[in-house]
Each structure stands twice: as C-alpha cells, then as structure tokens.
Design a protein around this motif. Structure first.
Motif, PDB file in Angstrom:
ATOM      1  N   GLU A  68       0.813  -1.206   0.000  1.00 30.96           N
ATOM      2  CA  GLU A  68       0.000   0.000   0.000  1.00 30.96           C
ATOM      3  C   GLU A  68       0.854   1.266   0.000  1.00 30.96           C
ATOM      4  O   GLU A  68       0.440   2.307  -0.521  1.00 30.96           O
ATOM      5  CB  GLU A  68      -0.929   0.028   1.224  1.00 30.96           C
ATOM      6  N   GLU A 105       1.451   3.214  -3.125  1.00 33.77           N
ATOM      7  CA  GLU A 105       0.375   4.029  -3.678  1.00 33.77           C
ATOM      8  C   GLU A 105       0.506   5.457  -3.189  1.00 33.77           C
ATOM      9  O   GLU A 105       0.592   5.717  -1.985  1.00 33.77           O
ATOM     10  CB  GLU A 105      -0.982   3.449  -3.267  1.00 33.77           C
ATOM     11  N   HIS A 115       0.088   9.402 -13.888  1.00 31.59           N
ATOM     12  CA  HIS A 115       0.477   8.014 -13.668  1.00 31.59           C
ATOM     13  C   HIS A 115       1.763   7.698 -14.427  1.00 31.59           C
ATOM     14  O   HIS A 115       1.987   8.161 -15.539  1.00 31.59           O
ATOM     15  CB  HIS A 115      -0.644   7.068 -14.094  1.00 31.59           C
TER      16      HIS A 115
END
Length: 336
Positions: A61, A64, A131
């Motif tokens: 995580e 991210e 991104h």
C-alpha cells in the motif's frame, strides 16, 4: 562562540517506509498528538491511513501515492513538532517533495490544523493524472543520455551522483533497459506517479488552485524554508502564492543543490546540525561527503532508527539521543 544552526530535513516520495517513525507514536506526546489530529480530521480515510502506516513490511500500500503522500506529510509535520517541543523550532527547514509542504506547515505558511485537509486536497489533485513511475540512477545529470525518451524528465537531484528520472511507465521501462545496458545502476522508486515531471502539470495546477482556499501566509519570523525548487530561502511573496507550492508537483526537486548551498554557506560558519527525519537516512547521505561534514565542522544527527530497528522502540531511543545531542552542543557553545 556562535552555536551551530539546526536544519530539519524532511523526506518525500520514494523515502516512505513501513512504520516510519511509528516508534514515537504513543511515546512522544508532541509527535502523537499531531498524528491523532491528522487521522481524526480525515475520519474513515484517516483510520485506513493509520492502519496502513502501522502495518509492518512488506506493505504494498505504501507504493500508492494516495497512501504514501498523506503519511509523509503527516509524519514529517509531527516529527517537526516533536523536535520543536524538545529543543526549540529549527531555524532552517529543507523538505524533499511533499516534505517541503510539511516544512511550510511547521513555519506557519499553512495552519497546522489543516494538515489533514491539505493531504486530502493533494490526493484529489493526483486523481486520474500523472500516472507513471520514478527511477533512481547512480549518476550525475550530466552523464545521462540527452534523449531520455518521450515525456521522461529529470525529476530530482538528490546527491552528487544521485539523479531521479520520472515519466510514463512504458517510456520509463524502455529507458531503464537502455540505462542498464549502458552500465548504469538504476532502481525503481516506490511511486505510481511521475512526480516532478511535466506529466504532473495538470495536477500541479489543480493543487495550486485548491491551496488558495487555505490562505497561505508568510513564514513566521525566525523560521526559514529553503526551497528545493529554487535552492534558496522561500520569500514572503512566494510563500503566499498557492501556485508556488502547487507547482512543486511538476517541478524538479533540486535537493542536493539546496543542501550543498547551505553547507557551503553555513557549514563552517558556525557549522550546521543536519537533523535527518527520514526513516532510511537518505536525506543526510549526500551531506556526509561534503567537506564541512567530513572535517567535523557540521554534523549529521538522525532522528529515527534505521534498518531493522526502524519503526520500533529504537525510534524513541534515537530521537532521545538526538535531543540530548542538540542540548549538549548548545550548552557547549554557550559556555565557549
């Protein structure tokens, strides 16, 4: 004898680690209270962030941005608050990427109560844009190929031979293969966005517009943020401009030039104490090669444990040692 000036170094994307500074949570009140306020103001999202922060490695995580960025901001701000409570606010602050926003909160540009809202605004600005990825290369910028590929750019100068590149995933993967074939040492950073590259232009504009609602102010007298965008102190005019802070998302981070300038200017007159707030000691690593640190005129003082001890009880031990060291050097210079 004039005492050494303290410089608080705060980390950004790529330096996040599982349980970073978590060993201070519930131990140091001036660290715990800001973290609790941060999580509380974010409600359910805050509870999820707390869980992600306290989870031991491996924890994907933290790759991210929606998790890493808020936690880096919150931890950097809380660590600065703890340092200020224990030793007095550092007069100089140097933040890498989102660490610069944490520094701005610590010097009063943004209200400390708004740290949670700032993190949420930054996360919203990142949605559906930018991104890609980031790639660390063990080489100075001048040794890299002139053609890095479509929309790939130099994103950060982290040390004399530490350059970070950012761009769209496919272009960055092609460049990584090319660099490896050319004998370069490369390492992918923990980021799902091409921070500090033109890919982030839209997000930077949105974040700047959002920051206008927070009414940024000039830093408090006696506190200086040295910008890693410009390499010099943030002016009052820049501090009040929300797009100065928002534009950071798309601008390269000139961390090493800024740190080197500080050491060149103050490293021996009267010397600096570099307080490394990273969980991997990455912020002070390049400084150790500077002549002012090598000859002892300036020194590096880590605030957190590193390696296997990071995020556990050793954090509190290392932090206490740092506070004691700062007290010793101030007592010494006062007597001298």
């Amino acid at each position: 004898m004039e005492h050494r000036r303290s410089v608080l170094l705060l980390p950004g994307q790529g330096a996040q680690r599982e349980r970073m500074a978590a060993g201070l949570y519930g131990v140091e009140e001036e660290f715990t209270a800001p973290m609790e306020e941060f999580f509380g103001r974010l409600g359910a999202a805050g509870a999820r962030l707390r869980s992600a922060w306290l989870r031991p490695a491996p924890n994907g995580e933290l790759d991210e941005s929606a998790v890493a960025q808020p936690l880096l901001l919150a931890v950097g701000h809380a660590l600065g608050r703890a340092v200020g409570a224990a030793t007095g606010p550092p007069g100089l602050l140097l933040g890498h990427s989102v660490g610069e926003l944490a520094a701005a909160c610590l010097v009063g540009v943004f209200d400390p109560a708004d740290v949670g809202a700032l993190a949420a605004a930054r996360s919203r600005a990142l949605e559906d844009s930018g991104h890609g990825g980031m790639l660390a290369v063990a080489a100075p910028e001048g040794e890299l190929p002139e053609d890095l590929g479509p929309r790939v750019a130099v994103a950060a100068l982290n040390g004399p031979r530490q350059t970070v590149l950012a761009g769209p995933a496919m272009a960055l993967a092609a460049l990584e293969r090319r660099l490896r074939d050319g004998g370069f040492l490369v390492r992918a950073l923990r980021s799902g966005h091409a921070f500090h590259s033109p890919v982030m232009a839209g997000a930077a504009l949105r974040f700047g517009a959002a920051l206008a609602e927070f009414g940024p102010r000039a830093p408090r007298p006696g506190s200086t943020v040295v910008s890693t965008r410009t390499g010099v102190a943030v002016t009052s005019e820049q501090a009040r401009d929300p797009h100065f802070w928002g534009g950071q998302l798309a601008a390269p981070v000139r961390y090493w030039p800024a740190l080197r300038a500080l050491l060149d200017t103050w490293g021996r007159r009267p010397g600096l104490v570099l307080l490394d707030g990273s969980a991997d000691r990455s912020l002070s690593a390049p400084a150790r090669h500077h002549p002012a640190v090598r000859d002892g005129a300036s020194e590096v003082v880590p605030l957190l444990a590193a390696g296997r001890d990071a995020g556990g009880p050793a954090d509190a031990t290392v932090f206490a040692e740092a506070v004691h060291r700062l007290g010793d050097q101030r007592d010494h210079t006062a007597v001298s």
